[in-house]
Design a protein around this motif. Structure first.
Motif, short mmCIF file in Angstrom:
data_model
loop_
_atom_site.label_atom_id
_atom_site.label_comp_id
_atom_site.label_asym_id
_atom_site.label_seq_id
_atom_site.Cartn_x
_atom_site.Cartn_y
_atom_site.Cartn_z
N ARG A 6 -21.38 1.18 10.57
CA ARG A 6 -20.93 2.59 10.91
C ARG A 6 -19.54 2.52 11.05
O ARG A 6 -18.95 1.77 11.88
N MET A 7 -18.85 3.18 10.19
CA MET A 7 -17.25 3.36 10.21
C MET A 7 -16.98 4.74 10.44
O MET A 7 -17.30 5.61 10.02
N GLU A 8 -16.05 4.87 11.77
CA GLU A 8 -15.43 6.13 12.09
C GLU A 8 -14.09 6.07 11.65
O GLU A 8 -13.39 5.06 11.59
N TYR A 9 -13.74 7.12 11.10
CA TYR A 9 -12.34 7.27 10.54
C TYR A 9 -11.57 8.65 10.74
O TYR A 9 -12.35 9.71 11.08
N ARG A 10 -10.14 8.63 10.60
CA ARG A 10 -9.68 9.86 10.89
C ARG A 10 -8.79 10.48 9.78
O ARG A 10 -8.19 9.57 8.97
N VAL A 11 -8.95 11.65 9.22
CA VAL A 11 -8.05 12.08 8.28
C VAL A 11 -7.36 13.52 8.75
O VAL A 11 -7.80 14.20 9.58
N SER A 12 -6.00 13.41 8.57
CA SER A 12 -4.96 14.12 9.08
C SER A 12 -3.97 15.04 7.89
O SER A 12 -3.05 14.32 7.63
N THR A 13 -4.68 15.83 7.17
CA THR A 13 -3.88 16.60 6.11
C THR A 13 -3.88 17.96 6.23
O THR A 13 -4.91 18.61 6.75
N GLY A 14 -3.37 18.77 5.49
CA GLY A 14 -3.30 20.16 5.34
C GLY A 14 -4.31 20.74 4.38
O GLY A 14 -4.59 21.85 4.23
N PHE A 15 -4.94 19.72 3.60
CA PHE A 15 -6.12 20.15 2.68
C PHE A 15 -7.18 19.07 3.09
O PHE A 15 -7.79 18.61 2.04
N ASN A 16 -7.66 19.05 4.26
CA ASN A 16 -8.76 18.20 4.59
C ASN A 16 -10.10 18.43 3.87
O ASN A 16 -10.66 17.64 3.75
N TRP A 17 -9.95 19.57 3.21
CA TRP A 17 -11.36 20.25 2.61
C TRP A 17 -11.39 19.27 1.07
O TRP A 17 -12.55 19.04 0.73
N LEU B 122 0.92 -1.24 -0.18
CA LEU B 122 0.07 0.09 -0.01
C LEU B 122 1.06 1.19 -0.07
O LEU B 122 1.86 1.17 0.33
N ASP B 123 0.32 2.39 -0.65
CA ASP B 123 1.11 3.61 -0.48
C ASP B 123 0.86 4.07 0.92
O ASP B 123 0.14 3.96 1.62
N ASP B 124 2.23 4.73 1.49
CA ASP B 124 2.48 5.02 2.79
C ASP B 124 1.54 6.13 3.03
O ASP B 124 0.98 6.20 4.11
N HIS B 125 0.99 6.94 2.08
CA HIS B 125 0.29 8.09 2.27
C HIS B 125 -1.29 7.61 2.71
O HIS B 125 -2.09 8.50 3.10
N VAL B 126 -1.73 6.42 2.19
CA VAL B 126 -2.97 5.91 2.44
C VAL B 126 -3.12 4.76 3.41
O VAL B 126 -4.15 4.15 3.43
N ARG B 127 -2.01 4.49 3.98
CA ARG B 127 -2.14 3.42 4.82
C ARG B 127 -2.93 3.73 6.24
O ARG B 127 -2.81 4.72 6.99
N ILE B 128 -3.69 2.32 6.61
CA ILE B 128 -4.43 2.71 7.54
C ILE B 128 -3.50 2.62 8.99
O ILE B 128 -2.82 1.82 8.95
N GLY B 129 -4.10 3.54 9.68
CA GLY B 129 -3.35 3.69 11.04
C GLY B 129 -1.95 4.65 10.98
O GLY B 129 -1.09 4.74 11.79
N GLY B 130 -1.87 5.06 9.59
CA GLY B 130 -0.59 5.99 9.30
C GLY B 130 -0.86 7.44 9.89
O GLY B 130 -1.88 7.73 10.52
N ASP B 131 -0.03 8.34 9.37
CA ASP B 131 0.05 9.56 9.78
C ASP B 131 -1.15 10.41 9.53
O ASP B 131 -1.39 11.38 9.80
N TYR B 132 -1.53 10.12 8.08
CA TYR B 132 -2.51 10.78 7.46
C TYR B 132 -4.12 9.95 7.45
O TYR B 132 -5.13 10.70 7.20
N PHE B 133 -4.06 8.70 7.79
CA PHE B 133 -5.45 8.35 7.70
C PHE B 133 -5.48 7.23 8.61
O PHE B 133 -4.71 6.42 8.76
N ASP B 134 -6.83 6.91 9.27
CA ASP B 134 -7.00 5.83 10.18
C ASP B 134 -8.34 5.48 10.14
O ASP B 134 -9.26 6.23 10.27
N LEU B 135 -8.59 4.28 10.58
CA LEU B 135 -10.01 3.54 10.69
C LEU B 135 -10.12 3.42 12.17
O LEU B 135 -9.21 2.55 12.74
N ARG B 136 -10.81 4.23 12.89
CA ARG B 136 -11.04 4.08 14.28
C ARG B 136 -11.90 2.67 14.74
O ARG B 136 -11.28 2.21 15.56
N ASP B 137 -12.87 2.58 14.22
CA ASP B 137 -13.66 1.47 14.74
C ASP B 137 -14.93 1.33 13.69
O ASP B 137 -15.30 2.21 13.10
#
Length: 353
Positions: A311-322, A279-294
């Motif tokens: 119901r899937m909860e997720y996190r996105v962490s980038t400077g262009f979240n929009w 997988l690309d590091d930029h979209v890896r689950i549990g990585g710095d930019y993306f994660d599936l919480r539960d």
């Protein structure tokens, strides 16, 4: 009348032949045609090269000043690609508005293909970032076209400034923010099977065929499809072992479940869960930019059928979240629809059998 006036002079120029009797023009040498094609493509190739050089510069690890997933690269690099493409073309001759729009797109595509060729990016990231690169590349081309028309062709300092801007901002510490966004997606499906049958599939889904799930867009763009998800109970709760293509494997843990009613899965990734290159590091689950919480599954009896809700909860962490948050929401929502259809098809097939 003298003989001199009756006979034409030997030095007189013969009349031209009719067009249909004229000797055919020799085609230009092949080398000349190659040079002409190269001259047409050189602005596009120049823009793509600038993009590759910027990508090489922004190749730092997450959290560094030159990380790839910073908005100063994602937005300004394609802008520079478009600006350089149009600038190089305008130095040769004036170009149309259509050229200013579409030539930068071609430069962006070549830059993306080059980044894949040199293993700087994987196909998943390229597909996901291509729309925003195409838009900002066109913006750079149109802007440079206006500058060249109003202020002349010799705008070398302007081009240098556009190319250097993301590097200067990175050196000044601008654009390093990566705000976190926590979102969720909910979907539901009505399955013509009992809660007991659906529950059994939620715990154990073996021998998953690619054709059962590959209509989900995340699998179409390169994420390996799942192979199996098998559950066993431990003193601390349920543990579901998930295996996917390319050697990916991880666990779903649950300490919160009620048989045939609901289960809440949380994800656990080990260091070897995702092999290198899977997988690309930029979209890896549990990585710095993306994660599936539960992920929560809820089963509700509806007569002889069962309503299954996910119901899937997720996190996105980038400077262009929009841009990344709606994109992640669409992909996860599409995956949710696909996985519900997978459970529905299997449960109803088993019930009819």
């Amino acid at each position: 009348m003298t003989d001199e006036t009756r006979q034409p002079s030997a030095s007189a120029t013969p009349p031209p032949l009719p067009p249909h009797l004229s000797a055919p023009q020799a085609p230009p040498p092949r080398s000349d045609r190659s040079l002409e094609v190269l001259a047409h493509l050189s602005p596009v190739l120049g823009g793509a090269l600038i993009g590759l050089l910027l990508r090489l510069a922004f190749n730092g690890k997450p959290g560094s000043a030159l990380a790839t997933m910073l908005w100063i690269f994602i937005l300004l690099a394609p802008f520079a690609i478009g600006a350089v493409t149009v600038y190089l073309a305008e130095r040769v001759r004036p170009r149309s508005n259509t050229y200013h729009i579409f030539a930068p797109m071609l430069s962006v595509v070549l830059c993306m293909l080059g980044s894949m060729w040199f293993a700087l990016e994987g196909m998943i990231c390229v597909i996901m970032v291509m729309p925003i690169f195409a838009v900002f590349g066109t913006m750079g081309g149109v802007t440079m076209g206006l500058i060249c028309r109003r202020a002349g062709k010799s705008k070398t300092p302007t081009v240098y400034s556009v190319v250097a801007l993301p590097l200067v901002l990175a050196a000044l510490g601008v654009g390093q923010e990566q705000p976190q966004r926590f979102e969720y997606v909910e979907r539901s499906a009505l399955i013509q099977a009992s809660p007991q049958a659906v529950w059994a599939l939620l715990l154990d889904a073996d021998r998953i065929r690619s054709a059962e799930v590959d209509r989900a867009w995340m699998y179409r763009i390169g994420v390996p499809t799942p192979l199996a998800g098998l559950t066993h109970q431990t003193p601390t709760g349920l543990v579901r072992e998930v295996r996917m293509g390319k050697g990916i494997h991880f666990k779903q843990m649950s300490s919160d479940w009620s048989p045939q009613r609901y289960v809440r899965w949380q994800y656990k990734f080990d260091e070897d869960s995702v092999p290198a290159g899977a997988l690309d590091d930029h979209v890896r689950i549990g990585g710095d930019y993306f994660d599936l919480r539960d992920t929560v599954y809820t089963l509700t009896p509806r007569g002889d059928a069962t309503e299954l809700k996910i119901r899937m909860e997720y996190r996105v962490s980038t400077g262009f979240n929009w841009y990344t948050v709606p994109l992640a929401g669409w992909l996860i929502g599409d995956f949710s629809d696909t996985i519900l259809e997978f459970y529905r098809h299997r449960a109803e097939a088993a019930a009819s059998a």
